[in-house]
Design a protein around this motif. Structure first.
Motif, PDB file in Angstrom:
ATOM      1  N   HIS A   1       0.831  -1.209   0.000  1.00  0.00           N
ATOM      2  CA  HIS A   1       0.000   0.000   0.000  1.00  0.00           C
ATOM      3  C   HIS A   1       0.863   1.255   0.000  1.00  0.00           C
ATOM      4  O   HIS A   1       0.591   2.215  -0.740  1.00  0.00           O
ATOM      5  CB  HIS A   1      -0.914  -0.031   1.224  1.00  0.00           C
TER       6      HIS A   1
ATOM      7  N   THR B   1     -16.765   8.501   1.689  1.00  0.00           N
ATOM      8  CA  THR B   1     -15.308   8.347   1.718  1.00  0.00           C
ATOM      9  C   THR B   1     -14.605   9.563   2.301  1.00  0.00           C
ATOM     10  O   THR B   1     -13.665   9.423   3.098  1.00  0.00           O
ATOM     11  CB  THR B   1     -14.778   8.090   0.293  1.00  0.00           C
TER      12      THR B   1
ATOM     13  N   LYS C   1     -10.793   4.167  -2.008  1.00  0.00           N
ATOM     14  CA  LYS C   1     -11.602   2.955  -1.916  1.00  0.00           C
ATOM     15  C   LYS C   1     -10.791   1.697  -2.203  1.00  0.00           C
ATOM     16  O   LYS C   1     -11.189   0.597  -1.815  1.00  0.00           O
ATOM     17  CB  LYS C   1     -12.801   3.033  -2.866  1.00  0.00           C
TER      18      LYS C   1
ATOM     19  N   HIS D   1      -8.033   1.017  -0.899  1.00  0.00           N
ATOM     20  CA  HIS D   1      -7.390   0.619   0.357  1.00  0.00           C
ATOM     21  C   HIS D   1      -8.422   0.421   1.454  1.00  0.00           C
ATOM     22  O   HIS D   1      -9.401   1.156   1.544  1.00  0.00           O
ATOM     23  CB  HIS D   1      -6.390   1.693   0.790  1.00  0.00           C
ATOM     24  N   THR D   2      -8.196  -0.581   2.268  1.00  0.00           N
ATOM     25  CA  THR D   2      -9.012  -0.805   3.451  1.00  0.00           C
ATOM     26  C   THR D   2      -8.125  -1.378   4.549  1.00  0.00           C
ATOM     27  O   THR D   2      -7.151  -2.093   4.267  1.00  0.00           O
ATOM     28  CB  THR D   2     -10.173  -1.772   3.166  1.00  0.00           C
ATOM     29  N   SER D   3      -8.446  -1.046   5.775  1.00  0.00           N
ATOM     30  CA  SER D   3      -7.667  -1.549   6.907  1.00  0.00           C
ATOM     31  C   SER D   3      -8.162  -2.893   7.400  1.00  0.00           C
ATOM     32  O   SER D   3      -7.583  -3.475   8.310  1.00  0.00           O
ATOM     33  CB  SER D   3      -7.713  -0.531   8.061  1.00  0.00           C
TER      34      SER D   3
ATOM     35  N   LYS E   1     -12.187  -7.404   3.982  1.00  0.00           N
ATOM     36  CA  LYS E   1     -12.988  -6.612   3.054  1.00  0.00           C
ATOM     37  C   LYS E   1     -12.166  -6.042   1.905  1.00  0.00           C
ATOM     38  O   LYS E   1     -12.661  -5.218   1.139  1.00  0.00           O
ATOM     39  CB  LYS E   1     -13.671  -5.467   3.814  1.00  0.00           C
ATOM     40  N   MET E   2     -10.923  -6.479   1.780  1.00  0.00           N
ATOM     41  CA  MET E   2     -10.023  -5.925   0.772  1.00  0.00           C
ATOM     42  C   MET E   2     -10.541  -6.199  -0.639  1.00  0.00           C
ATOM     43  O   MET E   2     -10.550  -5.305  -1.490  1.00  0.00           O
ATOM     44  CB  MET E   2      -8.636  -6.540   0.968  1.00  0.00           C
TER      45      MET E   2
ATOM     46  N   SER F   1     -13.634  -4.061  -1.388  1.00  0.00           N
ATOM     47  CA  SER F   1     -13.332  -2.638  -1.500  1.00  0.00           C
ATOM     48  C   SER F   1     -12.723  -2.301  -2.859  1.00  0.00           C
ATOM     49  O   SER F   1     -13.140  -1.342  -3.527  1.00  0.00           O
ATOM     50  CB  SER F   1     -12.377  -2.232  -0.374  1.00  0.00           C
TER      51      SER F   1
END
Length: 750
Positions: free
Chosen positions: A228, A565, A692, A694-696, A700-701, A704
């Protein structure tokens, strides 16, 4: 008395026996009566069993349908490892599975004939197929969900196994007299024990996989964070082009595809072993069905004809349920297959650290104890270390056993590779040429660059190039398919204006708010408010009103992405929710805050009267809400206050001579302002798409980045068209906020 009317024939028969057969002893008469009573009661109690059988078949069907949906989803998205999207391990699915397993759970009802017995035994390979299909879904859960669902699955499987073992001991499954069992009975006894062993093995594999998943996701997420950071350095967030956004989405798609927890679970040895077990139980079930087929018309259990429905339904489910585990088994090999990798798998059964790391971490951790005795603490700690050491050893044995089981598909793959190599050798020998693509230095550098974003648990194993090509093809497929869904009505609306000045015209600061509390502004609420006024203007052609409604509806879909967002704070979320609820009223029900919108043909004749009606109604509603402290006042207060300010702004901007403006001109002016607000909002789409990706949350990657690719495909033309417009001289961090745009146009800097 009516409920006991079925006993009347028995009483009549008893009276006839007593009157006509007085020589029969009373004890024998009582015995005959008791026997007939029991038979009649048994017949009466077994009547609902047919419907229970139908209930079991329907529950089985509800298990089959989501498995079939996952197959279709995998084929459609070209993911032949078939991720679990619909058929997942949760409370609902476990409840339905428990109902579907009613036959092997049934301890009392005898299943004497071949069809009855095949139906009872056939539920177990169906259960094996479902467990093999559910295995990748474990990777989608957090630690608490994983623990709860594994415990629930273990309780269900252990209960099923115990019930089957009890039936074997009581001869409910295997009928016979002592050691003189018939051949068919012996085979039933053997088959039942084989199915029991496979179910227990699958349960152990699920527990082993759960322990592996807990540690593996931590490893993958740490590698994802590195990727990332690298991807962000390569992207210019200030007005990136569509091409750069496409490359950016592709990088995250590679990370999401290779670093997906489900993909990782499918590539594991335990997944291959579960696939082999699933196939073996299904093959045995097919053989049983082959020998049972001539006797399909004969049944004797209390389930009657419904047992055939159960048998056919669950047999179909076993066959369909084998497709995904078998495909995953070979797909996991194709993802990383090479002669060197296969040789290492055969030569050394190395147990990777992530299989046992979680248990080792627990072993080294301390037990939280509130004991004063040091001796007790030592005993408990030593006991914990001993138990977990045994668990580590058992986990290692299970992984080695899974690797041994996985040799079966490996040898099949070796055979296929040898056949392909022989085919190429024959083509060379007979002079048949085939093209061998030679990559240029630029292509090799491109491959090297994209390989930086491949996430794997083991660094020494390279992902097969064809797998990476397939991942990139899938993201291109999503984007290209989304391009065919361009919001055409929205694009027509955006073409009506080529500037952003309307953002500062919809709400003047000299119009004071009606509420004591000052609310923040958002993009969607003024758009909805302006559209409400525009569609109520008299004498506007219907197709123009319908076109505006469809355009705004499409635009609000992307405005929602921007707001969720970039404007996700609580004070903005309240206003956004009010706008969403208001739009449902306006678009679908043609009402505004519960009030029927003004009818141009009966109530009002001029635009001024309509705008004034909205202004007065909004003012009265806010006054009423604040004076009576009404429930739901926040939604009403926010929406009414926005309407009052915008309606007053329209009146002030025309200096009360609004009636001198034609209705068509005012409609065009309002449409232009709506267009400019939407355009200003959608200038943030590149940043939204980048964020969108990227997700932590690693689970859910995939979802997303899929959303980011979908939005990119749908809005490519919008992004390109808006890049030709000159943006106001705002800081990049001010562009997502409408109040910053409005302040700039109302008070432009020199």
């Amino acid at each position: 008395m009516s409920d006991l009317s079925w006993l009347n024939p028995l009483y009549q028969f008893q009276n006839q026996l007593e009157s006509n057969c007085r020589s029969i002893p009373d004890g024998l008469l009582h015995l005959l009566w008791s026997y007939m009573y029991r038979e009649e009661m048994q017949s009466r109690f077994s009547k609902p069993m047919v419907w229970i059988g139908i209930y079991i078949a329907v529950a089985s069907l509800f298990c089959i349908l989501p498995m079939l949906a996952d197959l279709l989803h995998g084929f459609r998205n070209k993911k032949l490892w078939f991720p679990c999207k619909y058929f997942t391990l949760n409370a609902a699915s476990l409840t339905v599975i428990a109902v579907a397993m009613k036959l092997p759970m049934d301890l009392n009802n005898s299943m004497p004939l071949a069809v009855d017995l095949a139906a009872k035994l056939g539920s177990m390979p169906f259960m094996c197929a479902m467990m093999a299909n559910l295995l990748p879904s474990l990777a989608t859960m957090d630690s608490k969900e994983l623990l709860a669902n594994i415990i629930a699955l273990a309780i269900l499987v252990v209960t099923l196994v115990v019930n089957v073992c009890i039936q074997l001991e009581t001869s409910v499954i295997a009928h016979g007299d002592g050691e003189y069992l018939s051949i068919a009975t012996f085979y039933s006894w053997l088959i039942a024990r084989f199915y029991v062993a496979m179910l227990l093995l699958l349960l152990v594999i699920h527990v082993c996989s759960a322990l592996m998943i807990l540690k593996s996701k931590q490893i993958l997420f740490s590698k994802y964070k590195e990727g990332h950071e690298t991807a962000l350095k390569d992207l210019e967030l200030q007005q990136p082009t569509v091409e750069k956004l496409n490359q950016h989405v592709s990088k995250y798609w590679i990370m999401a595809g290779t670093g997906s927890p489900q993909f990782m679970a499918v590539c594991s040895t335990t997944s291959s072993a579960s696939g082999v077990i699933c196939v073996s139980t299904t093959i045995l079930h097919v053989i049983i069905m082959h020998y049972t087929r001539p006797y399909m018309k004969f049944y004797r259990s209390d389930y009657k004809w419904s047992v055939i429905v159960i048998l056919i339904t669950q047999f179909t489910g076993s066959i369909l349920g084998t497709v995904a585990p078998l495909s995953r088994c070979f797909a996991s090999l194709s993802f990383k297959v090479s002669i060197k990798w296969i040789w290492n798998q055969i030569r050394i059964f190395k147990v990777e650290s992530y299989y046992t790391q979680k248990l080792s971490d627990w072993k080294r951790s301390s037990v939280p104890m509130k004991l004063s005795s040091r001796r007790c603490k030592i005993v408990i700690q030593d006991l914990k270390v001993l138990i977990l050491s045994l668990c580590v050893g058992f986990q290692t044995m299970v992984v080695v056993a899974c690797k041994l089981t996985a040799l079966i598909p490996i040898f099949i793959v070796i055979g296929v590779l040898c056949c392909l190599q022989c085919w190429k050798w024959l083509k060379d020998m007979f002079g048949v040429s085939y093209n061998v693509s030679v990559k240029t230095p630029t292509q090799l550098q491109h491959i090297k660059d994209r390989n930086r974003y491949v996430l794997q648990l083991e660094d020494d194993i390279e992902l097969a190039e064809r797998t990476l090509e397939g991942i990139l093809k899938s993201v291109n497929h999503v984007i290209q398919r989304a391009e065919t869904q361009q919001p055409k009505n929205l694009m027509k609306l955006l073409e009506k204006s080529n500037c952003y000045e309307g953002v500062g015209k919809h709400d003047f600061h000299q119009v004071p708010p009606l509420t004591k509390e000052k609310y923040v502004d958002c993009w969607s609420l003024p758009v909805v408010t302006l559209t409400t006024i525009a569609v109520c203007l008299p004498n506007i052609q219907k197709h123009m009103i319908d076109g505006l409604l469809m355009s705004v509806s499409e635009g609000l879909r992307y405005v929602k992405h921007v707001e969720e967002t970039l404007n996700a704070r609580n004070e903005y979320a309240i206003i956004q929710k009010a706008a969403e609820m208001l739009w449902v009223e306006v678009e679908i029900y043609h009402i505004w805050l519960g009030n029927k919108m003004p009818n141009p043909t009966h109530q009002f004749n001029t635009p001024k009267e309509i705008v004034q009606w909205f202004s007065d109604t909004a003012k009265n509603m806010v006054t009423e809400v604040e004076s009576k402290n009404m429930k739901g006042s926040l939604y009403t207060s926010v929406s009414a206050n926005s309407m009052y300010r915008i309606a007053k702004t329209i009146l002030l901007s025309h200096h009360d001579d609004i009636d001198q403006v034609s209705q068509e001109e005012l409609f065009v002016q309002l449409s232009s302002v709506i267009s400019q607000i939407l355009a200003a909002c959608l200038t943030n789409l590149p940043q939204v798409i980048a964020m969108k990706c990227h997700t932590s949350v690693i689970e859910k990657m995939d979802e997303s980045v899929h959303t980011a690719a979908q939005v990119l495909g749908e809005t490519m033309q919008i992004i390109n068209s808006l890049q030709d417009r000159e943006l106001p001289s705002l800081n990049p961090n001010e562009l997502p906020f409408i109040d910053k745009w409005r302040d700039f146009f109302l008070h432009p800097s020199p």
